[in-house]
Design an enzyme around this catalytic site. Structure first.
Site, PDB file in Angstrom:
ATOM      1  N   GLU A 294      -9.111   0.953  10.767  1.00 54.72           N
ATOM      2  CA  GLU A 294      -8.415   1.324  12.015  1.00 54.72           C
ATOM      3  C   GLU A 294      -9.146   2.454  12.739  1.00 54.72           C
ATOM      4  OE1 GLU A 294      -6.083  -0.501  13.256  1.00 54.72           O
ATOM      5  OE2 GLU A 294      -5.088  -1.494  11.578  1.00 54.72           O
TER       6      GLU A 294
ATOM      7  N   GLU B  15       3.676  -2.267  24.872  1.00 53.32           N
ATOM      8  CA  GLU B  15       2.641  -3.274  24.675  1.00 53.32           C
ATOM      9  C   GLU B  15       2.736  -4.405  25.686  1.00 53.32           C
ATOM     10  OE1 GLU B  15       0.740  -3.850  20.520  1.00 53.32           O
ATOM     11  OE2 GLU B  15       2.104  -5.521  20.791  1.00 53.32           O
TER      12      GLU B  15
ATOM     13  N   HIS C  72      -4.686 -11.092  11.101  1.00 49.89           N
ATOM     14  CA  HIS C  72      -3.391 -11.626  10.662  1.00 49.89           C
ATOM     15  C   HIS C  72      -3.559 -13.023  10.057  1.00 49.89           C
ATOM     16  CE1 HIS C  72      -1.383  -8.668  13.655  1.00 49.89           C
ATOM     17  NE2 HIS C  72      -1.493  -8.130  12.451  1.00 49.89           N
TER      18      HIS C  72
ATOM     19  N   HIS D 125      -4.698  -5.090   4.319  1.00 53.75           N
ATOM     20  CA  HIS D 125      -4.719  -5.012   5.772  1.00 53.75           C
ATOM     21  C   HIS D 125      -6.041  -4.451   6.313  1.00 53.75           C
ATOM     22  CE1 HIS D 125      -3.058  -4.916   9.785  1.00 53.75           C
ATOM     23  NE2 HIS D 125      -3.347  -3.632   9.898  1.00 53.75           N
TER      24      HIS D 125
ATOM     25  N   ARG E 152      22.727   6.030  16.047  1.00 57.53           N
ATOM     26  CA  ARG E 152      22.007   5.585  17.263  1.00 57.53           C
ATOM     27  C   ARG E 152      20.785   6.422  17.582  1.00 57.53           C
ATOM     28  NH1 ARG E 152      27.371   5.133  18.743  1.00 57.53           N
ATOM     29  NH2 ARG E 152      28.090   2.982  18.621  1.00 57.53           N
TER      30      ARG E 152
ATOM     31  N   HIS F  84      -7.152  -7.974  15.366  1.00 60.23           N
ATOM     32  CA  HIS F  84      -5.913  -8.265  14.641  1.00 60.23           C
ATOM     33  C   HIS F  84      -5.468  -9.715  14.698  1.00 60.23           C
ATOM     34  CE1 HIS F  84      -5.851  -3.985  14.151  1.00 60.23           C
ATOM     35  NE2 HIS F  84      -4.723  -4.018  13.473  1.00 60.23           N
TER      36      HIS F  84
ATOM     37  N   ARG G  52      -1.732  -1.467  25.757  1.00 64.74           N
ATOM     38  CA  ARG G  52      -1.606  -1.211  24.328  1.00 64.74           C
ATOM     39  C   ARG G  52      -2.163  -2.360  23.484  1.00 64.74           C
ATOM     40  NH1 ARG G  52       3.462   1.625  21.003  1.00 64.74           N
ATOM     41  NH2 ARG G  52       2.402   1.606  19.005  1.00 64.74           N
TER      42      ARG G  52
ATOM     43  N   ASN H 253      -5.011  -4.012  19.463  1.00 66.03           N
ATOM     44  CA  ASN H 253      -4.923  -5.209  18.640  1.00 66.03           C
ATOM     45  C   ASN H 253      -6.280  -5.859  18.412  1.00 66.03           C
ATOM     46  OD1 ASN H 253      -2.847  -7.742  17.954  1.00 66.03           O
ATOM     47  ND2 ASN H 253      -1.938  -5.712  18.104  1.00 66.03           N
TER      48      ASN H 253
HETATM   49  N1  LIG Z   1       3.948   1.553  13.101  1.00 68.47           N
HETATM   50  C1  LIG Z   1       2.710   1.270  13.366  1.00 68.47           C
HETATM   51  O1  LIG Z   1       2.229   1.456  14.487  1.00 68.47           O
HETATM   52  C2  LIG Z   1       1.843   0.741  12.275  1.00 68.47           C
HETATM   53  C3  LIG Z   1       0.462   0.656  12.460  1.00 68.47           C
HETATM   54  C4  LIG Z   1      -0.319   0.183  11.412  1.00 68.47           C
HETATM   55  C5  LIG Z   1       0.279  -0.190  10.219  1.00 68.47           C
HETATM   56  N2  LIG Z   1       1.621  -0.104  10.071  1.00 68.47           N
HETATM   57  C6  LIG Z   1       2.279  -0.484   8.822  1.00 68.47           C
HETATM   58  O2  LIG Z   1       1.781   0.361   7.794  1.00 68.47           O
HETATM   59  C7  LIG Z   1       1.868  -0.331   6.552  1.00 68.47           C
HETATM   60  C8  LIG Z   1       0.571  -0.123   5.819  1.00 68.47           C
HETATM   61  O3  LIG Z   1       0.371   1.264   5.631  1.00 68.47           O
HETATM   62  P1  LIG Z   1      -0.310   1.834   4.316  1.00 68.47           P
HETATM   63  O4  LIG Z   1      -1.589   1.140   4.075  1.00 68.47           O
HETATM   64  O5  LIG Z   1      -0.302   3.302   4.418  1.00 68.47           O
HETATM   65  O6  LIG Z   1       0.688   1.293   3.198  1.00 68.47           O
HETATM   66  P2  LIG Z   1       1.600   2.049   2.126  1.00 68.47           P
HETATM   67  O7  LIG Z   1       2.570   2.923   2.792  1.00 68.47           O
HETATM   68  O8  LIG Z   1       2.131   1.001   1.226  1.00 68.47           O
HETATM   69  O9  LIG Z   1       0.578   2.954   1.327  1.00 68.47           O
HETATM   70  C9  LIG Z   1      -0.446   2.340   0.573  1.00 68.47           C
HETATM   71  C10 LIG Z   1      -0.378   2.782  -0.891  1.00 68.47           C
HETATM   72  O10 LIG Z   1      -0.862   4.104  -0.995  1.00 68.47           O
HETATM   73  C11 LIG Z   1       0.088   4.923  -1.656  1.00 68.47           C
HETATM   74  N3  LIG Z   1      -0.089   6.270  -1.130  1.00 68.47           N
HETATM   75  C12 LIG Z   1       0.070   6.668   0.151  1.00 68.47           C
HETATM   76  N4  LIG Z   1      -0.301   7.947   0.275  1.00 68.47           N
HETATM   77  C13 LIG Z   1      -0.713   8.357  -0.924  1.00 68.47           C
HETATM   78  C14 LIG Z   1      -1.255   9.578  -1.427  1.00 68.47           C
HETATM   79  N5  LIG Z   1      -1.513  10.620  -0.624  1.00 68.47           N
HETATM   80  N6  LIG Z   1      -1.553   9.644  -2.742  1.00 68.47           N
HETATM   81  C15 LIG Z   1      -1.350   8.573  -3.553  1.00 68.47           C
HETATM   82  N7  LIG Z   1      -0.881   7.404  -3.145  1.00 68.47           N
HETATM   83  C16 LIG Z   1      -0.566   7.298  -1.845  1.00 68.47           C
HETATM   84  C17 LIG Z   1       1.402   4.275  -1.403  1.00 68.47           C
HETATM   85  O11 LIG Z   1       2.350   4.633  -2.385  1.00 68.47           O
HETATM   86  C18 LIG Z   1       1.035   2.803  -1.461  1.00 68.47           C
HETATM   87  O12 LIG Z   1       0.972   2.383  -2.786  1.00 68.47           O
HETATM   88  C19 LIG Z   1       2.157  -1.767   6.890  1.00 68.47           C
HETATM   89  O13 LIG Z   1       3.514  -2.043   6.592  1.00 68.47           O
HETATM   90  C20 LIG Z   1       1.930  -1.870   8.376  1.00 68.47           C
HETATM   91  O14 LIG Z   1       2.743  -2.835   8.995  1.00 68.47           O
HETATM   92  C21 LIG Z   1       2.401   0.359  11.072  1.00 68.47           C
END
Ligand SMILES: NC(=O)c1ccc[n+]([C@@H]2O[C@H](COP(=O)([O-])OP(=O)(O)OC[C@H]3O[C@@H](n4cnc5c(N)ncnc54)[C@H](O)[C@@H]3O)[C@@H](O)[C@H]2O)c1
Length: 366
Positions: free
Chosen positions: A188, A240, A255, A267, A124, A251, A244, A248
């Protein structure tokens, strides 16, 4: 390296220590050595980041006498699933994880969302420390407490709000991030400046070349501005329900582009296209200055990001995605539109109703 406290929701009465800069992971090691003795530390990473940064980090933490284990999962959004969450939980069970166990999410946004969600529900709720390694995760995903997984029916459909115990963004790990992932992270960062920090926007315009070369000092400044803004917004509206939503910006359109392309458009690129489109729309809709829309397009271009939706995306799939947007009210499509660079609307006027056809036209560049 900069250290500051990010105020997160009053409901949790907690401030999140945020460390940003070159060498942040070394500070994390010091902090854990001082505070986590006797606790099991589980580093969660994907299959790309685990060998590059996870294994060395686990080795160093063990060298400091900590009980530390690495749990890795296959990289990629396709693995941000309930199945992967279950496999991490199985690993925790096998390790005998308890309430005192600390998860360390070392990776991109996928890792942060997954490890954060596991932490939210294991017994939890246990502590998660976010150590983002992609620029997108540093700028956006690691702070704010949103965690979750995707279903075949849509992204982030199952999740929880679970604020991190701390955040360490070490710029040194960006040296291994592929160029495309790095470039995408700027979408972003630009968004954050547009919605709440005109001075940061001007610095991005000035420092673009240095930022693209991954220079430490301007990057640290840009990330600190981004994280401070996100902390300010999330601190006022974790769930949100109003403010918040401004995060967006871009976005709704993004999307639609992602979904219609079957997620072939990454993205960050989709957010860049979405911001350019929504800024065009905002000129007439809320009086966003045309000169600001032009500055935004120029800045996105300077970061090598696209500003128009690719040709041939199916209209019906774009409209369907817009119809599913979480900001919609009674079927009306809404976009979070800023009033000028650095200024959002007042509470209640953040998400503006728009005609879906008009948004489609803006995505084409009209
Ligand atoms: N929680 C939130 O508020 C929030 C906000 C924005 C996005 N997200 C989520 O984040 C995800 C996208 O994040 P992302 O673009 O980081 O994706 P990801 O985690 O898949 O990373 C992108 C790629 O980069 C690689 N990578 C990451 N760091 C690395 C490094 N230092 N060296 C080599 N390779 C590396 C990963 O292995 C992957 O192949 C989505 O699922 C999205 O929904 C969440």
């Amino acid at each position: 390296v900069r250290r500051f406290l990010a105020t997160v929701p009053a409901s949790q009465r907690r401030k999140v220590p945020v460390v940003v800069g070159s060498g942040a992971l070394a500070l994390l090691e010091d902090d854990l050595a001082a505070t986590a003795a006797g606790r099991l530390v589980v580093v969660v990473s994907d299959s790309n980041v685990a060998p590059l940064h996870g294994e060395p980090l686990v080795g160093r933490l063990r060298g400091r006498g900590l009980r530390c284990e690495l749990v890795a999962f296959p990289a990629g959004e396709a693995h941000k699933t309930r199945e992967t969450k279950a496999s991490i939980e199985d690993a925790l069970a096998a390790l005998g994880a308890d309430r005192s166990t600390l998860l360390l999410a070392l990776g991109g946004g996928v890792t942060g969302d997954l490890a954060g969600f596991v932490a939210a529900t294991w017994l939890r709720g246990i502590d998660v420390v976010q150590a983002p390694t992609s620029l997108l995760a540093m700028a956006d995903a690691a702070l704010g407490g949103k965690t979750g997984v995707d279903l075949p029916e849509g992204k982030n459909l199952v999740g929880a709000f679970h604020q991190p115990a701390a955040l360490y963004a070490d710029l040194d790990v960006l040296s291994t991030l592929p160029e495309m992932e790095y470039r995408n992270g700027f979408a972003e960062i630009v968004k954050s400046a547009v919605v709440g920090d005109a001075a940061a926007f001007a610095r991005l315009e000035r420092d673009t070349a240095a930022l693209r070369r991954r220079r430490g000092a301007p990057l640290e400044r840009a990330l600190v501005a981004c994280l401070r803004l996100k902390a300010r917004v999330v601190g006022k509206d974790e769930r949100e329900s109003g403010l918040r939503m401004i995060l967006n910006f871009g976005h709704t359109a993004a999307h639609a582009v992602e979904a219609a392309s079957g997620y072939a458009v990454p993205h960050g690129e989709a957010v860049a296209i979405g911001m350019a489109a929504e800024a065009r729309l905002a000129i007439d809709a809320v009086g966003f200055p045309a000169a600001d829309a032009l500055r935004l397009e120029r800045l996105l271009e300077a970061f090598g990001l696209p500003r128009r939706a690719p040709e041939g995306l199916p209209r019906d799939r774009m409209l369907a995605a817009m119809a599913r947007d979480k900001k919609n009210v009674r079927g009306e499509v809404r976009c979070a539109l800023p009033r000028e660079i650095g200024r959002m609307g007042h509470a209640g006027e953040i998400a503006t109703g728009v005609e879906a056809e008009r948004l489609l036209a803006a995505l084409r560049g009209d």
